[in-house]
Enzyme design. Structure first.
Site, PDB file in Angstrom:
ATOM      1  N   TYR A 141       0.813  -1.218   0.000  1.00 36.39           N
ATOM      2  CA  TYR A 141       0.000   0.000   0.000  1.00 36.39           C
ATOM      3  C   TYR A 141       0.848   1.270   0.000  1.00 36.39           C
ATOM      4  CZ  TYR A 141      -3.943  -3.072   1.152  1.00 36.39           C
ATOM      5  OH  TYR A 141      -4.895  -4.064   1.132  1.00 36.39           O
ATOM      6  N   LYS A 191       3.807 -15.295   1.427  1.00 37.22           N
ATOM      7  CA  LYS A 191       3.807 -16.136   0.229  1.00 37.22           C
ATOM      8  C   LYS A 191       5.260 -16.324  -0.204  1.00 37.22           C
ATOM      9  CE  LYS A 191       0.672 -16.887  -2.452  1.00 37.22           C
ATOM     10  NZ  LYS A 191       0.067 -18.199  -2.811  1.00 37.22           N
ATOM     11  N   ASP A 224      -2.380 -18.048   1.591  1.00 38.80           N
ATOM     12  CA  ASP A 224      -3.598 -18.637   1.005  1.00 38.80           C
ATOM     13  C   ASP A 224      -4.024 -19.875   1.785  1.00 38.80           C
ATOM     14  OD1 ASP A 224      -1.231 -19.764   0.078  1.00 38.80           O
ATOM     15  OD2 ASP A 224      -1.990 -20.223  -1.913  1.00 38.80           O
ATOM     16  N   ASP A 248      -4.837  -7.300   5.857  1.00 38.57           N
ATOM     17  CA  ASP A 248      -6.094  -6.621   5.559  1.00 38.57           C
ATOM     18  C   ASP A 248      -7.180  -7.661   5.290  1.00 38.57           C
ATOM     19  OD1 ASP A 248      -7.848  -4.610   4.978  1.00 38.57           O
ATOM     20  OD2 ASP A 248      -6.839  -3.912   3.172  1.00 38.57           O
ATOM     21  N   ASP A 252     -10.124  -9.276   8.284  1.00 42.15           N
ATOM     22  CA  ASP A 252     -11.566  -9.159   8.030  1.00 42.15           C
ATOM     23  C   ASP A 252     -12.227 -10.534   8.019  1.00 42.15           C
ATOM     24  OD1 ASP A 252     -11.514  -6.444   7.894  1.00 42.15           O
ATOM     25  OD2 ASP A 252     -12.362  -6.285   5.884  1.00 42.15           O
TER      26      ASP A 252
END
Ligand code: NAD
Length: 367
Positions: A141, A191, A224, A248, A252
């Site tokens: 970001y 990852k 993942d 992020d 959630d």
């Protein structure tokens, strides 16, 4: 040591839920002898209305001085057309940036009385208590280069994932310190199979573990696979540490395992200050909920649990935080429900004020 607290109620339901937190703060002062030097100020749309900016320099300076900032929520349709530079959210972003709050703590805790609210089976979520630590100030970001450029006949969108060793090390330390206060287990997610930044992330987390926290159990998982495991059997985790982007998404996901947005607290922590306490901002995960603002319908529990996090992580009062969480658990077990928590099993409807009063009464009753 004095306990200084800056309260920024903000917009929409922010002031309503914060009024209930004030009752709880007063209770701890009167009944537990934990006094807070509380100041209150404007942020977001309410600050814009008064000062023409969503956060004044004076409020920013105050936030840098206090032990903890407690924020309600910012924003609302009234401010949607404002220039980007003065939108309510800019006030919150400025706080996070200038306080350099690099560790975002998002607990996912399922109160037994609300286990039916989850989209997962009751036995998968009942008693769940995990903590996601998301790196908040770096990563994709913020990385450069970024932008939309022209290449030949088409546009190309570019963002860059970039992490320095020190950025990884400091958030890893936050996760290990937290784990010591909880279940002593950290799972780091990245990852590393496809991203160099993930390889470095894994290496640095492992190095910090081996050098400084060998007593904490550490595991690594691809993000993942982590998402799958979070929905399959979330109770296998204690603390999860991950980068800004994966955090992020995963925070959630984990939060919604437990039901309503009105129940979810958060903390954002930075480096220790001179008194040893971290720079800290506590806030509910929800927004200003303009659809229910001013109607006494808002659930104040997310904001009250954010104050419980402040007791634990800023003020060194873990036992008192547990006392407050137990009072919340009790009122929920007694069937008290704000509108967002009304499910098929019914319950006793209460207003925002009614929920705050009931939690204070439960604190009293447990003395
Ligand atoms: P929201 O979280 O405000 O509301 C989403 C839904 O959840 C609404 O139906 C709302 O009524 C409900 N809800 C939220 N909090 C609740 C509570 N405590 N009790 C009961 N019900 C609750 O998200 P939104 O509608 O996407 O955004 C509304 C405004 O809030 C926007 O201006 C947005 O930019 C802002 N926002 C601010 C923050 C923040 O201050 N940290 C976070 C998210 C959104």
């Amino acid at each position: 040591m004095t306990n200084t607290l800056l309260i920024l109620p903000g917009d929409g339901i922010g002031p309503e839920v914060m009024a209930e937190v004030r009752k709880v703060i007063d209770w701890f002062g009167a009944k537990r002898g934990i006094a807070f030097d509380v100041s209150e100020d404007l942020v977001g749309g309410s600050a814009y209305d008064t000062h023409g900016t969503p956060l004044t320099d004076a409020t920013m300076a105050k936030a840098q001085e206090v032990d903890a900032v407690l924020l309600g929520a910012v924003g609302g349709p009234k401010y949607d057309k404002l220039d980007f530079s003065v939108k309510p959210e800019r006030g919150l972003l400025r706080l996070r940036k200038e306080m350099d709050l690099y560790a975002n703590l998002r607990p996912a805790q399922c109160f037994d009385a609300l286990a039916d609210f989850s989209s997962l089976k009751k036995d998968v979520v009942a008693g769940l208590d995990i903590m996601i630590v998301r790196e908040l100030t770096s990563g994709i970001y913020f990385g450069e280069p970024r932008g939309i450029i022209k290449e030949g006949n088409e546009r190309v969108g570019i963002n860059t994932q970039r992490y320095t060793e020190s950025e990884i090390a400091r958030v890893a330390r936050s996760a290990f310190e937290l784990a010591k206060l909880r279940g002593n287990k950290v799972c780091s997610m990245e990852k590393a199979n496809v991203m160099e930044s993930g390889v470095l992330w894994r290496d640095v987390v492992q190095e910090i573990h081996d050098a400084e926290y060998p007593e904490v159990e550490l595991s690594h998982m691809y993000a993942d696979a982590g998402a799958m495991q979070l929905t399959r059997w979330p109770k296998q985790f204690d603390v999860i540490v991950t980068d800004n982007l994966f955090g992020d998404l995963l925070s959630d996901l984990a939060a919604m395992l437990t039901g309503s947005l009105g129940m979810l607290p958060s903390a954002s922590l930075g480096a220790p200050m001179a008194n040893g306490r971290p720079k800290a901002l506590y806030e509910p995960v929800h927004g200003s909920a303009p659809d229910i603002a001013g109607q006494g319908k808002a659930n104040p529990i997310a904001c009250i649990l954010s104050f419980a996090m402040a007791l634990r992580y800023s003020f060194g009062q873990g036992d008192e935080a547990a006392r407050l969480e137990a009072a919340v658990e009790k009122v929920l077990a007694d069937g008290l429900r704000t509108a967002d928590l009304m499910g098929p099993d019914g319950g006793t409807p209460v207003s925002t004020q009614g929920m705050g009063d009931a939690i204070v009464a439960a604190l009293d009753a447990a003395l």
